[in-house]
Design an enzyme around this catalytic site. Structure first.
Site, short mmCIF file in Angstrom:
data_model
loop_
_atom_site.label_atom_id
_atom_site.label_comp_id
_atom_site.label_asym_id
_atom_site.label_seq_id
_atom_site.Cartn_x
_atom_site.Cartn_y
_atom_site.Cartn_z
N ASP A 42 5.69 -14.14 -26.37
CA ASP A 42 7.08 -13.68 -26.19
C ASP A 42 7.44 -12.76 -27.35
OD1 ASP A 42 10.05 -13.71 -26.10
OD2 ASP A 42 9.75 -15.24 -24.57
N THR A 138 11.45 -12.59 -8.01
CA THR A 138 12.82 -12.90 -7.63
C THR A 138 13.07 -12.58 -6.15
OG1 THR A 138 15.09 -12.11 -7.96
CG2 THR A 138 13.37 -10.57 -8.53
N ASP A 139 14.08 -13.22 -5.58
CA ASP A 139 14.47 -12.87 -4.20
C ASP A 139 15.21 -11.53 -4.16
OD1 ASP A 139 16.85 -13.66 -5.41
OD2 ASP A 139 17.43 -15.09 -3.85
N GLU A 140 15.61 -11.01 -5.33
CA GLU A 140 16.37 -9.74 -5.32
C GLU A 140 15.54 -8.57 -4.82
OE1 GLU A 140 19.05 -8.81 -8.37
OE2 GLU A 140 19.63 -10.90 -8.70
N TYR A 163 16.84 -3.36 -11.96
CA TYR A 163 16.13 -4.62 -12.24
C TYR A 163 15.25 -5.01 -11.06
CZ TYR A 163 15.34 -9.67 -12.07
OH TYR A 163 14.75 -10.90 -11.92
N LYS A 167 11.14 -5.24 -10.65
CA LYS A 167 10.42 -6.46 -10.27
C LYS A 167 9.59 -6.21 -9.00
CE LYS A 167 10.58 -10.08 -11.83
NZ LYS A 167 9.79 -10.73 -12.94
N PRO A 293 28.07 -2.11 -9.28
CA PRO A 293 27.54 -1.10 -8.36
C PRO A 293 26.30 -1.64 -7.64
CG PRO A 293 27.80 -0.20 -10.59
CD PRO A 293 28.05 -1.68 -10.68
P1 NAD Z 1 15.30 -14.57 -19.63
O1 NAD Z 1 15.92 -13.22 -19.76
O2 NAD Z 1 16.09 -15.78 -19.94
O3 NAD Z 1 13.98 -14.63 -20.54
C1 NAD Z 1 13.05 -13.60 -20.56
C2 NAD Z 1 12.06 -13.88 -21.69
O4 NAD Z 1 11.08 -12.83 -21.67
C3 NAD Z 1 12.70 -13.88 -23.07
O5 NAD Z 1 12.18 -14.94 -23.85
C4 NAD Z 1 12.25 -12.54 -23.66
O6 NAD Z 1 12.16 -12.54 -25.07
C5 NAD Z 1 10.90 -12.34 -23.00
N1 NAD Z 1 10.54 -10.92 -22.94
C6 NAD Z 1 11.30 -9.90 -22.45
N2 NAD Z 1 10.64 -8.73 -22.60
C7 NAD Z 1 9.43 -9.04 -23.17
C8 NAD Z 1 8.32 -8.26 -23.56
N3 NAD Z 1 8.31 -6.93 -23.42
N4 NAD Z 1 7.26 -8.89 -24.12
C9 NAD Z 1 7.26 -10.24 -24.29
N5 NAD Z 1 8.31 -11.01 -23.96
C10 NAD Z 1 9.38 -10.42 -23.39
O7 NAD Z 1 14.71 -14.61 -18.15
P2 NAD Z 1 14.63 -15.84 -17.13
O8 NAD Z 1 15.93 -15.98 -16.44
O9 NAD Z 1 14.03 -17.00 -17.84
O10 NAD Z 1 13.59 -15.25 -16.08
C11 NAD Z 1 12.19 -15.46 -16.23
C12 NAD Z 1 11.47 -14.80 -15.08
O11 NAD Z 1 11.91 -15.36 -13.85
C13 NAD Z 1 11.74 -13.30 -14.95
O12 NAD Z 1 10.54 -12.68 -14.58
C14 NAD Z 1 12.78 -13.19 -13.85
O13 NAD Z 1 12.65 -11.95 -13.18
C15 NAD Z 1 12.38 -14.34 -12.97
N6 NAD Z 1 13.47 -14.95 -12.18
C16 NAD Z 1 14.62 -15.36 -12.78
C17 NAD Z 1 15.60 -15.98 -12.01
C18 NAD Z 1 16.90 -16.47 -12.61
O14 NAD Z 1 17.78 -16.88 -11.89
N7 NAD Z 1 17.05 -16.46 -13.92
C19 NAD Z 1 15.39 -16.18 -10.65
C20 NAD Z 1 14.19 -15.74 -10.08
C21 NAD Z 1 13.23 -15.14 -10.85
O1 DAU Z 2 18.43 -14.05 -7.37
C1 DAU Z 2 17.62 -14.20 -8.50
C2 DAU Z 2 18.22 -13.43 -9.65
O2 DAU Z 2 19.36 -14.17 -10.08
C3 DAU Z 2 17.24 -13.23 -10.81
O3 DAU Z 2 16.19 -12.42 -10.39
C4 DAU Z 2 17.95 -12.57 -11.99
O4 DAU Z 2 17.06 -12.51 -13.10
C5 DAU Z 2 19.16 -13.40 -12.38
O5 DAU Z 2 19.87 -12.73 -13.39
C6 DAU Z 2 20.07 -13.63 -11.16
O6 DAU Z 2 20.67 -12.38 -10.76
P1 DAU Z 2 22.20 -12.28 -10.31
O7 DAU Z 2 22.65 -10.89 -10.49
O8 DAU Z 2 22.40 -12.89 -8.97
O9 DAU Z 2 22.85 -13.28 -11.40
P2 DAU Z 2 24.20 -13.20 -12.24
O10 DAU Z 2 24.37 -14.52 -12.90
O11 DAU Z 2 24.28 -11.98 -13.08
O12 DAU Z 2 25.30 -13.06 -11.09
C7 DAU Z 2 25.47 -14.04 -10.08
C8 DAU Z 2 26.56 -13.55 -9.14
O13 DAU Z 2 27.82 -13.58 -9.84
C9 DAU Z 2 26.39 -12.12 -8.69
O14 DAU Z 2 26.83 -12.00 -7.35
C10 DAU Z 2 27.29 -11.32 -9.61
C11 DAU Z 2 28.41 -12.28 -9.91
N1 DAU Z 2 29.03 -12.16 -11.26
C12 DAU Z 2 28.20 -12.16 -12.34
C13 DAU Z 2 28.71 -12.07 -13.62
C14 DAU Z 2 27.81 -12.03 -14.83
C15 DAU Z 2 30.39 -12.14 -11.40
O15 DAU Z 2 31.15 -12.17 -10.40
N2 DAU Z 2 30.92 -12.07 -12.66
C16 DAU Z 2 30.14 -12.00 -13.78
O16 DAU Z 2 30.68 -11.90 -14.91
#
Ligand code: NAD
Ligand code: DAU
Length: 355
Positions: A42, A138-140, A163, A167, A293
């Protein structure tokens, strides 16, 4: 290979292990698999927090390497040093809103970083033909659903944000390395995670933090966008299963079947906080602000493949998971406060002041 390494049945690089999902995953895998060496690679961006890993940092089967996945030679040193035979790849720039403010880091890490890992994995296939590469996605990548239907593994990719496009590119590269070079890959596409250690740029911890401070609770657009929430421990259990038992070349969707409109979720968090803390109705702090957006309207996962093939299903109900999550952030105020640096406040100002 030296003797110290030979004692381990497997030597696995986990990228992004200091982030939200990575920390939760390592906290599961390190004690569960004492015969595996787990190398957390990391580069410690703003989203990382090594203190999450305190319970395991002295385990003999855990090691941390401060390396950026965009640095191919630094990565190669790690692959060689630990004679790595598998990668679980979570490292990413993960926040959609930040990708809208500035996509460059997303292209570098999510595409070029993934490419670097794939190239090193391909090279290691000479020593270890069955080198396993688990790509966490991700599902996105599927874009937005209408009012009905679900994302399946066959849904075409239609990413909306920089983003999700980055992915999607990573996913396609991984798929191509399986088809072209026979790399033993698996990809998982998961819905929104929630739970402990999530950086408070994401909706749930941001709302908890703002509600605690009496700050406005920003809800984008009309608040009717739908996300399908999964407790992070359930995601990590699914990753453990897919890594070990998933079929090479396949992708698996993972989701919690917990669809909820954003504004309804925010109100539920407010009510949980009112119950715990008293002091009036926090939902009065809700402010509808300018929409994101390209904001995808609805996500919903069909997780029947992983359920059927690998026997996975979520163990946490949304009610219990959300309650536990609110409690965790309120019981770990220091953790939350440590995230609120000058950099965070600058980001917050840029993201929210003109909405
Ligand atoms: P996060 O942003 O909390 O953590 C990302 C980690 O990756 C951090 O520790 C960061 O330091 C490290 N990182 C970033 N760039 C790097 C680089 N260039 N080299 C080495 N390390 C690096 O992310 P998360 O929410 O834990 O997500 C983890 C994975 O799961 C991601 O690939 C994300 O796309 C995927 N994912 C997340 C969610 C969600 O809801 N959070 C859902 C589905 C998939
Ligand atoms: O679906 C999986 C994804 O979920 C992951 O791939 C991403 O890494 C993770 O960040 C997350 O993406 P979202 O954009 O869905 O998560 P976020 O928490 O940013 O937003 C959740 C929903 O809430 C989205 O519809 C946007 C809305 N939102 C978010 C923020 C930060 C708000 O309405 N207000 C806010 O301030």
């Amino acid at each position: 290979m030296n003797k110290d390494l030979e004692q381990f049945e497997r030597r696995i690089i986990v990228t992004g292990g200091a982030g939200f999902i990575g920390s939760n995953l390592l906290l599961l895998l390190v004690p569960k698999y004492p015969d595996y060496l787990l190398v957390n690679v990391d580069c410690l961006t703003y989203a990382a927090n090594l203190s999450n890993l305190r319970p395991i940092e002295n385990h003999p089967n855990y090691v941390f390497e401060h390396v950026n996945i965009c640095d191919r030679s630094g990565l190669k040193e790690c692959f060689d040093k630990y004679a790595v035979d598998a990668v679980i790849h979570l490292a990413a720039e993960s926040h959609v809103d930040r990708s809208i403010l500035g996509p460059a880091d997303f292209i570098d890490t999510n595409i070029m970083g993934t490419f670097n890992l794939l190239e090193l994995a391909r090279a290691r296939m000479e020593q270890k033909a069955s080198f396993r590469f688990h790509h966490i996605s991700t599902d996105e990548v599927f874009g937005s659903l209408g009012e009905t239907g679900y994302f399946t593994e066959e849904t075409p990719y239609r990413p909306s944000s920089p983003y999700s496009a980055s992915k999607a590119a990573g996913d396609h590269l991984v798929g191509s390395y399986h088809k072209t070079y026979g790399l033993n890959t698996v990809t998982t596409n998961c819905s929104n995670n929630y739970g402990p250690y999530q950086f408070p740029e994401k909706l749930i911890p941001l709302i908890i933090r703002n509600a605690r401070e009496g700050l406005p609770l920003p809800v984008y657009g009309d608040g009717k966008n739908i996300r399908d929430w999964l407790y992070v421990e359930d995601h990590c259990r699914a990753l453990d299963l897919v890594f070990h038992e998933g079929t090479a070349g396949k992708t698996y969707n993972i989701g919690g079947s917990n669809e909820i409109e954003n504004v309804v979720l925010v109100r539920r968090i407010c009510r949980l906080m009112d119950e715990r803390l008293g002091g009036g109705k926090r939902e009065e702090l809700i402010e509808f602000v300018k929409d994101r957006p390209g904001h995808d309207r609805r996500y919903a996962i069909d997780a029947s493949l992983i359920q059927r093939e690998l026997g996975w299903k979520p163990q946490h109900s949304f009610d219990a998971g959300l309650k536990a999550t609110v409690a965790w952030y309120l019981d770990n105020e220091d953790w939350l406060d440590n995230c609120i640096s000058g950099k965070y406040l600058k980001y917050y100002e840029e993201m929210y002041s003109n909405r």
